[in-house]
Design a protein around this motif. Structure first.
Motif, PDB file in Angstrom:
ATOM      1  N   ILE B  50     -34.849 -38.888  43.871  1.00 61.53           N
ATOM      2  CA  ILE B  50     -33.468 -39.197  44.027  1.00 61.53           C
ATOM      3  C   ILE B  50     -33.363 -40.009  45.328  1.00 61.53           C
ATOM      4  O   ILE B  50     -33.437 -39.495  46.216  1.00 61.53           O
ATOM      5  N   ASN B  51     -33.428 -41.434  45.201  1.00 60.05           N
ATOM      6  CA  ASN B  51     -33.226 -42.046  46.514  1.00 60.05           C
ATOM      7  C   ASN B  51     -31.517 -42.353  46.774  1.00 60.05           C
ATOM      8  O   ASN B  51     -30.718 -43.131  45.896  1.00 60.05           O
ATOM      9  N   CYS B  52     -30.916 -41.585  47.663  1.00 62.72           N
ATOM     10  CA  CYS B  52     -29.328 -41.134  47.617  1.00 62.72           C
ATOM     11  C   CYS B  52     -29.005 -42.626  48.141  1.00 62.72           C
ATOM     12  O   CYS B  52     -27.684 -42.747  48.371  1.00 62.72           O
ATOM     13  N   GLN B  55     -27.167 -42.029  53.249  1.00 63.91           N
ATOM     14  CA  GLN B  55     -26.149 -41.187  53.093  1.00 63.91           C
ATOM     15  C   GLN B  55     -26.737 -39.764  53.504  1.00 63.91           C
ATOM     16  O   GLN B  55     -26.788 -38.978  52.442  1.00 63.91           O
ATOM     17  N   GLU B  56     -27.156 -39.546  54.681  1.00 64.38           N
ATOM     18  CA  GLU B  56     -27.862 -38.124  54.949  1.00 64.38           C
ATOM     19  C   GLU B  56     -26.908 -36.987  54.834  1.00 64.38           C
ATOM     20  O   GLU B  56     -27.358 -35.988  54.163  1.00 64.38           O
ATOM     21  N   ALA B  57     -25.607 -37.252  55.059  1.00 67.86           N
ATOM     22  CA  ALA B  57     -24.667 -35.884  55.001  1.00 67.86           C
ATOM     23  C   ALA B  57     -24.620 -35.688  53.499  1.00 67.86           C
ATOM     24  O   ALA B  57     -24.754 -34.239  53.231  1.00 67.86           O
ATOM     25  N   ASN B  58     -24.369 -36.592  52.597  1.00 63.19           N
ATOM     26  CA  ASN B  58     -24.367 -36.292  50.997  1.00 63.19           C
ATOM     27  C   ASN B  58     -25.697 -35.915  50.629  1.00 63.19           C
ATOM     28  O   ASN B  58     -25.624 -34.879  49.714  1.00 63.19           O
ATOM     29  N   MET B  59     -26.683 -36.305  51.014  1.00 59.71           N
ATOM     30  CA  MET B  59     -28.185 -35.883  50.590  1.00 59.71           C
ATOM     31  C   MET B  59     -28.399 -34.486  50.867  1.00 59.71           C
ATOM     32  O   MET B  59     -28.777 -33.657  50.043  1.00 59.71           O
ATOM     33  N   GLY B  61     -25.887 -32.154  50.946  1.00 61.65           N
ATOM     34  CA  GLY B  61     -24.995 -31.570  50.084  1.00 61.65           C
ATOM     35  C   GLY B  61     -25.549 -31.581  48.763  1.00 61.65           C
ATOM     36  O   GLY B  61     -25.533 -30.501  47.926  1.00 61.65           O
ATOM     37  N   VAL B  62     -26.029 -32.686  48.574  1.00 59.38           N
ATOM     38  CA  VAL B  62     -26.598 -32.764  46.969  1.00 59.38           C
ATOM     39  C   VAL B  62     -27.790 -31.928  46.866  1.00 59.38           C
ATOM     40  O   VAL B  62     -28.086 -30.970  46.053  1.00 59.38           O
ATOM     41  N   ASP B  88     -24.027 -30.462  60.518  1.00 63.58           N
ATOM     42  CA  ASP B  88     -23.298 -29.538  60.154  1.00 63.58           C
ATOM     43  C   ASP B  88     -23.621 -29.301  58.469  1.00 63.58           C
ATOM     44  O   ASP B  88     -23.476 -28.341  57.941  1.00 63.58           O
ATOM     45  N   GLN B  89     -24.046 -30.414  57.722  1.00 64.23           N
ATOM     46  CA  GLN B  89     -24.315 -30.099  56.340  1.00 64.23           C
ATOM     47  C   GLN B  89     -25.429 -29.394  56.035  1.00 64.23           C
ATOM     48  O   GLN B  89     -25.648 -28.408  55.344  1.00 64.23           O
TER      49      GLN B  89
END
Lengths: 273, 311
Positions: B50-52, B55-59, B61-62, B88-89
């Motif tokens: 998966i290439n997000c 968006q490292e923060a969302n990555m 969390g995902v 923080d993520q």
């Protein structure tokens, strides 16, 4: 049980819990009561005896501080004994202010740092899609929470990956901790914003269980894109004297507040099924 | 013997193999898949790579959510982006939520070279080490990296692995084995112990030769498992040599020097000192220049050892 009655019981149980503790996140707990009632009372496939059942539908309370309303719901569903609710926020409790998947039965994701639960919900939905599973993922985010940039990364991802197994609820109760959202941070229209990202969008009265029920049905029947249901809600809903007050996010109850709570609890008890 | 492979090629080839063996593995990228070459993995695995996007923060969390759904995520980006950018993520959604996630940080410290100060992480190991329950490793060569990747399916909790994508020299024989929590003695010695990881091992080996000319027989330990750290090996060499010098491509605050000092501090049986980055941000340059600038050289190590041995 009728969804209105379940909502009544969730509200009653949450208020009893907060009153016992003498303080807590009242406003944002009250505004999601009807949504929790419809999710756990009708739509979500969950087994209180087997909280980590791989066949279950997943629920992420991204606005994790509304934990009390979710704990009341889970207790009423039988995930744990109602007596546990009196330990809210106590030392060594399994019911902390913000949700923790590792200590509370029925909690699917640890949340509290706003924005992060949204991404986790998106990740769960993506994982289920990869595994060709048909479980559904529901997430509630706060309108204030949508200040967080991470939410927009999660939205982009959910649309790109066509996560129609994901339903996002926005608890649009118009208030964030410091006051009205439109005064502090964000005046934009959520429907336009989520439409622009590519979501299927619906706006409904977030305190009407039938409207919520219909909206979830529509979400389940939507293919190729995730759904957002914008819940028009009232922060503090159900306690007239507290509704829409800028200071109802986290309250420490005065003697006067306690009198109001007692009256509300009495009225809710009379409304029990 | 096969020629040494770039560590990014090791990641590509080994993960390709593991994707074929295990349907639970998912790779996550944040628009740097071509930098780590996972874009070259067979298209039949494309639904699990998966290439997000950027968006490292969302990555992070995902990744946590993928693990909640029963999958095993491997997340990659440059070292500063998986650490300080999304801390923080990583801390909450992965660390605190006790998710099993493998995080690969590439080109930590000066290894990012031309990308300069914005991309140069001298604190990634410190940040990852501070997360309760984390495992923190830095890879020394291709043999080690492949070995660790093949073990990684059984790793629990957050694992952070730091690599240099290209140009690592071969250090180990092909049949070498590696165990989390165990340091590897590269050379035995009795006068001093030099402990290092990653690209600093090359400098340490040079320093070892130079020290010989001064009549000093130094032991060298590859402490690739920075957390958990091999306390018994540290204790053994502290007692044996009385002098421990660490060498790291990282800030002295929170990295290998800190880890070694924390492990040995109750024992008071050796002098401990280290070379590493002191109170500095990164900058543009090639490795030799950057090594000189931040005093991450064999000469700096020799000088440090001699400062304690020439009393």
């Amino acid at each position: 049980m009728k969804l209105e009655h379940f909502a009544n019981d969730i509200r009653l149980t949450t208020l009893e819990m907060l009153k016992h503790k003498t303080f807590g996140h009242l406003g944002g707990s009250m505004s999601i009561v009807e949504t929790l009632s419809v999710l756990y009372g009708k739509h979500m496939r969950v087994d209180p005896q087997n909280p980590t059942d791989p066949l279950r539908d997943y629920f992420v309370l991204s606005k994790g501080h509304a934990g009390p309303a979710l704990y009341a719901t889970l207790a009423l569903k039988g995930f744990f004994d109602k007596s546990l609710l009196k330990t809210l926020n106590d030392d060594n409790t399994t019911l902390p202010s913000n949700c923790d998947m590792n200590i509370t039965k029925g909690i699917d994701m640890t949340t509290g740092s706003l924005g992060q639960g949204f991404s986790a919900a998106v990740g769960i939905a993506k994982g289920l899609q990869i595994q060709n599973k048909n479980n559904h993922v529901y997430v509630i985010v706060g309108d204030g929470e949508l200040n967080e940039g991470q939410c927009y990364e999660a939205m982009m991802f959910a649309v790109k990956h066509k996560l129609h197994n994901l339903t996002v609820f926005i608890d649009d109760n118009k208030l964030q901790l410091d006051g009205f959202r439109t005064d502090i941070s964000d005046t934009a229209d959520f429907k336009q914003r989520f439409n622009a990202f590519g979501f299927h969008t619906q706006t409904i009265n977030g305190h009407d269980v039938h409207a919520i029920d219909s909206a979830i049905n529509e979400a389940k029947n939507t293919k190729g894109k995730p759904t957002v249901i914008i819940l028009d809600t009232i922060k503090g809903k159900g306690i007239k004297a507290f509704e829409n007050r800028a200071d109802n996010h986290h309250m420490r109850f005065s003697d006067h507040d306690n009198t109001i709570l007692e009256e509300t609890i009495k009225a809710l008890k009379e409304g029990q099924s | 013997m096969k020629p040494p492979r770039d560590l990014r090629v090791v990641y590509q080839e080994t993960m390709h193999e593991l994707l074929g063996q295990n349907p639970d593995i998912v790779l996550l990228e944040a628009d740097l898949s071509s930098a780590i070459t996972t874009n070259k993995i067979d298209a039949r695995f494309s639904n699990r790579i998966i290439n997000c996007g950027i968006q490292e923060a969302n990555m992070m969390g995902v990744a946590a959510g993928l693990n909640v759904s029963g999958l095993k995520p491997y997340v990659h980006s440059f070292a500063p982006f998986v650490s300080r950018r999304a801390y923080d993520q990583v801390f909450l959604s992965i660390g605190y939520a006790k998710r099993d996630v493998f995080i690969l940080g590439s080109d930590g410290g000066i290894s990012t070279e031309h990308n300069g100060g914005t991309h140069m992480s001298f604190e990634d190991i410190a940040l990852m080490r501070a997360i309760p329950g984390s495992t923190v490793l830095e890879m020394s060569d291709d043999i080690m990296f492949e070995h660790i990747l093949k073990q990684s399916l059984s790793f629990k909790g957050l694992t952070y692995v730091r690599i240099k994508r290209r140009g690592m020299k071969r250090l180990y024989p092909e049949d070498a084995t590696f165990e989390i929590g165990k340091g590897n003695v590269i050379k035995d010695g009795c006068d001093a112990t030099i402990i290092a990881t990653g690209i600093m091992l090359e400098e340490v080996l040079n320093a070892h030769e130079q020290l010989k000319a001064h009549g000093i027989d130094a032991a060298i330990i590859d402490m690739f498992s920075i957390k958990p750290i091999d306390k018994s090996l540290l204790f053994q060499y502290a007692e044996k040599t009385g002098l421990i010098i660490t060498a790291e491509n990282h800030n002295l605050v929170g990295g290998l020097f800190s880890a070694v000092t924390e492990a040995l501090s109750p024992h008071k049986i050796a002098i401990i000192d280290g070379i590493g980055v002191k109170e500095s941000f990164g900058q543009v340059g090639l490795t030799p220049y950057l090594k000189e600038t931040y005093h991450l050289t064999a000469e700096a190590i020799v000088k440090k050892v001699l400062s304690y041995k020439n009393h």
